[in-house]
Design an enzyme around this catalytic site. Sequence first.
Site, PDB file in Angstrom:
ATOM      1  N   GLY A  37       0.811  -1.232   0.000  1.00  0.00           N
ATOM      2  CA  GLY A  37       0.000   0.000   0.000  1.00  0.00           C
ATOM      3  C   GLY A  37       0.831   1.262   0.000  1.00  0.00           C
ATOM      4  O   GLY A  37       0.307   2.357  -0.253  1.00  0.00           O
ATOM      5  N   GLY A  38       2.140   1.152   0.301  1.00  0.00           N
ATOM      6  CA  GLY A  38       3.038   2.296   0.202  1.00  0.00           C
ATOM      7  C   GLY A  38       2.717   3.418   1.171  1.00  0.00           C
ATOM      8  O   GLY A  38       2.003   3.236   2.161  1.00  0.00           O
ATOM      9  N   GLY A 179       2.739  23.747   3.245  1.00  0.00           N
ATOM     10  CA  GLY A 179       2.300  23.083   2.016  1.00  0.00           C
ATOM     11  C   GLY A 179       1.097  22.201   2.331  1.00  0.00           C
ATOM     12  O   GLY A 179       0.379  22.434   3.314  1.00  0.00           O
ATOM     13  N   VAL A 234      12.404  29.073   9.026  1.00  0.00           N
ATOM     14  CA  VAL A 234      12.902  28.574  10.319  1.00  0.00           C
ATOM     15  C   VAL A 234      14.411  28.352  10.216  1.00  0.00           C
ATOM     16  O   VAL A 234      14.886  27.714   9.272  1.00  0.00           O
ATOM     17  CB  VAL A 234      12.177  27.262  10.705  1.00  0.00           C
ATOM     18  N   HIS A 439     -31.658  18.771  -6.397  1.00  0.00           N
ATOM     19  CA  HIS A 439     -31.858  19.812  -5.387  1.00  0.00           C
ATOM     20  C   HIS A 439     -32.326  19.163  -4.091  1.00  0.00           C
ATOM     21  O   HIS A 439     -33.206  18.304  -4.146  1.00  0.00           O
ATOM     22  CB  HIS A 439     -32.920  20.804  -5.882  1.00  0.00           C
TER      23      HIS A 439
END
Length: 452
Positions: A37-38, A179, A234, A439
């Site tokens: 699954g990485g 990010g 930083v 709707h």
Amino acid sequence: MDYDLIVIGAGPGGYEAAFEAADLGMKTALVEKEETGGTCLNRGCIPTKALLHAAELYRSMKEAEAAGVCAKEILYDPRKMQQRKREVVLQLRKGIEDTAKRKKVELIRGTGTVCGEGRVSVRTAAEERLLTADRILIATGSRPIRPPIEGISLPGVVTSDELLEYEEPVGSLVIIGGGVIGVEFAALYQALGTQVTVIEAMPQLLPNLDRELAQSLKMLMKKRGIAVCTGARVEAIRQRESGGLVCEYTADKPDTAEADAVLVCVGRRPYTEGLFAEGFRPDMDRGCIRVNERYETSLPGVYAIGDVTGGIMLAHAAAAEGRNAARIMAGRAEAADMRWIPSCIYTEPEIACVGMTADEAKAAGIDADSRKVPMGANGRTVIAGGERGYIRVVSERETGRILGAQMMCARATDLISEFTQALSAGLTVGDLARVIRPHPTFSEAISDAVRG
Ligand code: NAI
């Protein structure tokens, strides 16, 4: 040859490639040294979204009185949240492993090294095997960058890999890097009551995204009590004698931010350590494996896809590249349209975009029309007590051809597919305006945007 194809790396890019190859009749092996699954499934998209789901549930329950639902003593239990997250990951991992079995893709445990033309050695603690194949596909992904900041190795300074495993509440958190990971973790921890500070080096959050979306997100984050410092770099992290950490940064002037933990998320780099034997390395560009439009590296019979090739580091981009690469190897036409890759950010409300912004269209010399619909008039948004948000649609003025869309609203990550499909099919605002949307739904705002 033992196989038609050996795929190294069982993340979304690798397993999708292996499954597609198997469907096309190729005898395929999938080599993985960690869990199937990485990053996406084990240390990225899925665990983050599982925790974000719990945090949003907690926030909704605290705010439920506005809808007439009264609940007292609403608490969260980080250990149970972690337990649920693990169950989600295990269930999805089992799904991938079952699919591999069903498609007769051989899952091989160990560290793969490309050691010559058509040759891969697979090492485990116990043994080393040599496998051979007509083709090899590299899909080894990426790892978080640890920048050379003083104090980066102090205890409590972590990447998203480690923070995703925390079983205790965090009182205060400084996030270095505003990010995608930075803003998602800011949303997660703020919802759980942590005091969050985000420090971003560039002038805006999410520097790769539309300015308007980034600005709207910054305003929302500040409203919720997150401290956001942009244009701030930083320089050092120090341990305080009384406990906790201090980040030293410079914006207009030198300043500090204190916290119990520091999350470092300043980008990811391709993972190629130990992947190639001496004397058999492909051309690289700043750590990324270079490929041509057919995903071929400079080594004969060796292909690469996903994060390891640099570019857009997104699970769905890697998966699409994986399927395309397998099809190219089998002499078939590519299936996925790589021109339009949506970006999704799982803040609350969600953010999603695809194609061009109005600024990008202008820079490309296109006379573009840009229509923005605020979600304040959308019935479903009002019912849900949603934050203010919007959908912006960019189209070519003369033809009405859709060029792109940016949105910040509930279900944005699902709604964006309507525009990805419109871009892929070359549809116009007129085409989208003819569609009847039910709707009341969030998607009605798309009708409002394209009708002008
Ligand atoms: P990023 O590249 O999105 O953001 C890193 C940020 O850190 C940049 O804005 C950069 O300007 C800033 N930065 C760099 N050095 C700094 C410093 N010294 N001080 C302050 N700020 C500094 O990388 P991020 O967030 O680590 O994500 C990595 C990858 O994972 C990305 O490619 C992203 O697309 C992917 N990802 C995608 C998600 C999604 O699609 N929802 C979720 C999480 C990750």
